[in-house]
Design a protein around this motif. Structure first.
Motif, short mmCIF file in Angstrom:
data_model
loop_
_atom_site.label_atom_id
_atom_site.label_comp_id
_atom_site.label_asym_id
_atom_site.label_seq_id
_atom_site.Cartn_x
_atom_site.Cartn_y
_atom_site.Cartn_z
N LYS A 160 0.86 -1.19 0.00
CA LYS A 160 0.00 0.00 0.00
C LYS A 160 0.89 1.23 0.00
CE LYS A 160 -3.56 -2.54 2.54
NZ LYS A 160 -2.78 -3.79 2.67
N ASN A 161 1.47 1.49 -1.15
CA ASN A 161 2.46 2.56 -1.29
C ASN A 161 2.16 3.34 -2.56
OD1 ASN A 161 4.88 4.08 -1.81
ND2 ASN A 161 5.98 2.72 -0.43
N GLY A 162 2.09 4.66 -2.43
CA GLY A 162 1.78 5.49 -3.59
C GLY A 162 2.85 5.45 -4.66
N ASN A 163 4.06 5.01 -4.32
CA ASN A 163 5.13 4.92 -5.31
C ASN A 163 5.10 3.62 -6.11
OD1 ASN A 163 6.32 7.42 -4.69
ND2 ASN A 163 7.42 6.53 -2.94
N LEU A 164 4.20 2.72 -5.76
CA LEU A 164 4.07 1.48 -6.53
C LEU A 164 3.53 1.83 -7.92
CD1 LEU A 164 4.32 -1.62 -6.53
CD2 LEU A 164 1.91 -1.71 -5.87
N ILE A 204 5.82 -3.76 -13.12
CA ILE A 204 5.52 -3.28 -11.77
C ILE A 204 6.83 -3.05 -11.02
CG2 ILE A 204 4.24 -3.74 -9.65
CD1 ILE A 204 2.55 -5.73 -11.18
N TYR A 205 6.95 -1.87 -10.42
CA TYR A 205 8.14 -1.55 -9.64
C TYR A 205 7.80 -0.44 -8.65
CZ TYR A 205 8.49 2.32 -12.99
OH TYR A 205 8.21 3.41 -13.77
N LEU A 206 8.67 -0.27 -7.67
CA LEU A 206 8.49 0.76 -6.65
C LEU A 206 9.38 1.95 -7.00
CD1 LEU A 206 6.88 1.10 -4.00
CD2 LEU A 206 8.95 0.43 -2.78
N LYS A 207 8.74 3.02 -7.39
CA LYS A 207 9.48 4.21 -7.79
C LYS A 207 10.28 4.75 -6.60
CE LYS A 207 7.25 6.86 -10.51
NZ LYS A 207 6.28 7.86 -11.04
N GLY A 208 11.55 5.02 -6.85
CA GLY A 208 12.43 5.47 -5.78
C GLY A 208 13.26 4.34 -5.20
N SER A 209 12.81 3.11 -5.34
CA SER A 209 13.57 1.95 -4.86
C SER A 209 14.23 1.21 -6.02
CB SER A 209 12.67 0.99 -4.08
OG SER A 209 12.21 1.59 -2.89
N ALA A 210 13.49 1.02 -7.10
CA ALA A 210 14.05 0.36 -8.29
C ALA A 210 14.96 1.33 -9.02
CB ALA A 210 12.93 -0.11 -9.21
N PRO A 211 16.20 0.94 -9.32
CA PRO A 211 17.12 1.82 -10.04
C PRO A 211 16.55 2.21 -11.41
CG PRO A 211 18.30 -0.04 -9.10
CD PRO A 211 16.85 -0.32 -8.92
N ASN A 212 16.72 3.46 -11.78
CA ASN A 212 16.19 3.93 -13.06
C ASN A 212 16.81 3.19 -14.24
OD1 ASN A 212 14.55 5.86 -11.81
ND2 ASN A 212 16.20 7.38 -11.78
N LYS A 269 3.73 -16.79 -6.33
CA LYS A 269 3.25 -16.32 -5.04
C LYS A 269 3.32 -14.80 -4.97
CE LYS A 269 4.42 -18.27 -1.22
NZ LYS A 269 3.04 -18.49 -0.71
N PRO A 270 2.20 -14.14 -4.69
CA PRO A 270 2.20 -12.67 -4.59
C PRO A 270 3.10 -12.13 -3.49
CG PRO A 270 -0.04 -13.53 -4.75
CD PRO A 270 0.85 -14.70 -4.53
N ASP A 271 3.25 -12.87 -2.38
CA ASP A 271 4.09 -12.37 -1.29
C ASP A 271 5.56 -12.33 -1.70
OD1 ASP A 271 3.60 -15.22 -1.27
OD2 ASP A 271 4.88 -15.35 0.49
N ILE A 272 6.00 -13.32 -2.49
CA ILE A 272 7.39 -13.30 -2.97
C ILE A 272 7.58 -12.17 -3.96
CG2 ILE A 272 9.12 -14.60 -4.28
CD1 ILE A 272 8.07 -17.14 -3.09
N ALA A 273 6.64 -12.02 -4.89
CA ALA A 273 6.74 -10.93 -5.88
C ALA A 273 6.76 -9.58 -5.17
CB ALA A 273 5.58 -11.01 -6.86
N SER A 274 5.94 -9.41 -4.15
CA SER A 274 5.89 -8.14 -3.42
C SER A 274 7.20 -7.87 -2.69
CB SER A 274 4.72 -8.16 -2.43
OG SER A 274 3.49 -8.35 -3.08
N SER A 275 7.78 -8.90 -2.08
CA SER A 275 9.04 -8.71 -1.36
C SER A 275 10.16 -8.31 -2.33
CB SER A 275 9.42 -9.98 -0.61
OG SER A 275 9.77 -11.03 -1.50
N LYS A 276 10.16 -8.88 -3.53
CA LYS A 276 11.18 -8.52 -4.51
C LYS A 276 11.00 -7.08 -4.98
CE LYS A 276 12.99 -12.57 -4.29
NZ LYS A 276 14.26 -12.76 -3.56
N ILE A 277 9.74 -6.65 -5.13
CA ILE A 277 9.49 -5.26 -5.51
C ILE A 277 10.00 -4.31 -4.43
CG2 ILE A 277 7.66 -3.56 -5.92
CD1 ILE A 277 6.04 -5.81 -7.22
#
Length: 468
Positions: free
Chosen positions: A148-152, A170-178, A221-229
């Motif tokens: 639940k993150n606005g940067n997702l 799908i990636y987390l803006k600010g965490s995933a390298p550009n 598994k969504p939990d694994i995908a979420s942790s990687k994001i």
């Protein structure tokens, strides 16, 4: 006739499930287009058709129609004629007006789908039981429920000139390298396929070429995908596939499972070390067995040499050939167990292994010690299922070099294996990370994991300078 009407009829009129509904209003005709078995008929009747029929004062203004007439919560503009057809084939209702030049669509998806179920390939003792299904919208929602993150950021695009398959980045803006995000976007935009039916079409474009190792990870598994994001990685979803791609993916992650983070830390560390040890047994045990008993039997205890000589007295084949034949037997059994229905496959794999092993010894094709070595190698390979494909090829390489050159060939095979794995990369990152990093080496989640609160959440950012 409106240009939208002509094009839609030209493309879809021959399909029996293509439906066209005409509605009359004070200004003219309203045309509704949809695919019957992709849409919810009740929704169309109550929230699209009924508002048009009940409204006696429809204006020739598309914005007024969207705001004051339709009850649907998802309404958008049609940009091109091709866009109209894609929306119809995606389960939307396309609305074309005689008195308005533009067209709109309303989301009304209602096709049958598999419910969220327990993933078969990645079962856990403790933790979430949810698994992806074949509908990309459901898969995205499973990830959003956990992050639940606005940067997702979720970026959608269509790939495949004929299939027009929806792909989500799908990636987390600010965490995933550009640089990582740009690299994957460039790869996706360069894909030129007539159809895209499975996520493997994209995986082959992203992963390192000329290797049997998966340098792009996958999970159901969504939990694994979420942790990687949250770690700063990128996840790719494809409509129609219950798996998610993870990029980049590193060699050490083949030994990590979801249970490592849900069970007791000490037990998790023990099982992870067990998987690493099992991998080395599966890969190197047959080779060193061949090397010692063929070229360096003086290094083997005398009692074992006598027993081995007695058991091999009736075997006419060279030891290396014997090991290869038995290895093929176990590969055949494993493939048969996978391809057959699950209850039959389990019975055949167990009974077949017992019968073939006993028959091979009785027929003089293999010795008892060889059966034990090959069986142990096959069993330990089950602890690291994501490396099974690679281990099959490299196991034969180790056996061949060990049979030709003895221990020199065995160590040469280990050197070639390490050099090959070390030369691989995953989306520009070394496949051997974080072992290849010279600075800020993170040891908290490698062969053993530290406390969960101490594990680094964003290894990619700290090691971005180490990219190749």
């Amino acid at each position: 006739m409106n240009e939208y009407l002509q094009y839609i009829y030209l493309k879809l009129k021959s399909s029996s499930d293509f439906k066209h509904r005409e509605l009359k209003c004070n200004l003219g005709t309203i045309n509704l287009f949809f695919i019957d078995n992709l849409c919810d008929s009740k929704f169309i009747s109550e929230y699209i058709i009924a508002p048009f029929i009940r409204n006696d004062n429809i204006k020739a203004d598309i914005e007024d129609v969207k705001k004051n007439v339709l009850y649907s919560n998802s309404i958008g503009d049609i940009k091109t004629k091709e866009d109209a057809v894609i929306h119809i084939l995606s389960g939307d209702v396309v609305i074309v007006f005689d008195f308005i030049s533009s067209a709109i669509y309303c989301e009304a998806k209602g096709f049958s789908k598999r419910s969220i179920s327990i993933p078969i390939a990645e079962a856990v003792l403790k933790g979430p039981r949810e698994g992806f299904n074949e509908v990309i919208v459901d898969n995205i929602s499973l990830i959003r429920r956990k992050i639940k993150n606005g940067n997702l950021t979720v970026e959608l695009q269509l790939l495949g000139e004929k299939s027009n398959t929806t792909v989500a980045l799908i990636y987390l803006k600010g965490s995933a390298p550009n640089n990582l995000v740009d690299y994957i976007k460039k790869k996706l935009s360069s894909i030129n396929l007539d159809f895209l039916l499975d996520i493997n079409y994209i995986q082959e474009q992203l992963q390192c070429k000329y290797t049997c190792f998966d340098t792009i990870g996958y999970t159901e598994k969504p939990d694994i995908a979420s942790s990687k994001i949250l770690e700063g990685k990128v996840v790719v979803l494809v409509d129609g596939t219950p798996f998610a791609l993870i990029a980049p993916y590193f060699f050490i992650e083949n030994f990590q499972t979801a249970d490592d983070y849900y069970l007791n830390k000490y037990y998790s560390n023990f099982t992870r070390l067990l998987r690493i040890f099992a991998f080395m047994i599966s890969l190197f045990l047959p080779g060193i067995y061949v090397a010692l008993t063929t070229h360096h039997f003086s290094l083997v205890p005398l009692e074992f040499i006598f027993r081995l000589a007695a058991s091999r007295a009736d075997v006419p084949l060279p030891l290396a050939v014997e090991v290869v034949i038995m290895t093929f037997f176990f590969i055949f059994l494993r493939e048969a167990g996978i391809r057959l229905p699950q209850p039959i496959g389990q019975a055949i794999s167990i009974v077949g292994a017992l019968i073939l092993g006993d028959a091979a010894v009785g027929a003089g094709l293999a010795s008892q010690s060889t059966v034990i070595i090959v069986a142990l190698s096959a069993i330990t390979s089950f602890l690291t299922p994501k490396l099974n494909t690679a281990m099959i090829f490299w196991e034969f390489i180790v056996i061949v070099l060990s049979s030709l050159l003895g221990l020199m060939g065995f160590f040469m095979a280990i050197f070639i294996f390490c050099a090959h794995v070390g030369s691989l990369n995953s989306c520009g990152y070394s496949y051997f990370m974080p072992f290849t990093t010279s600075e800020q080496f993170d040891y908290r989640d490698l062969a053993a994991r530290d406390n969960l609160q101490d594990i680094s959440k964003n290894m990619l950012q700290t090691d971005e300078d180490e990219r190749k």
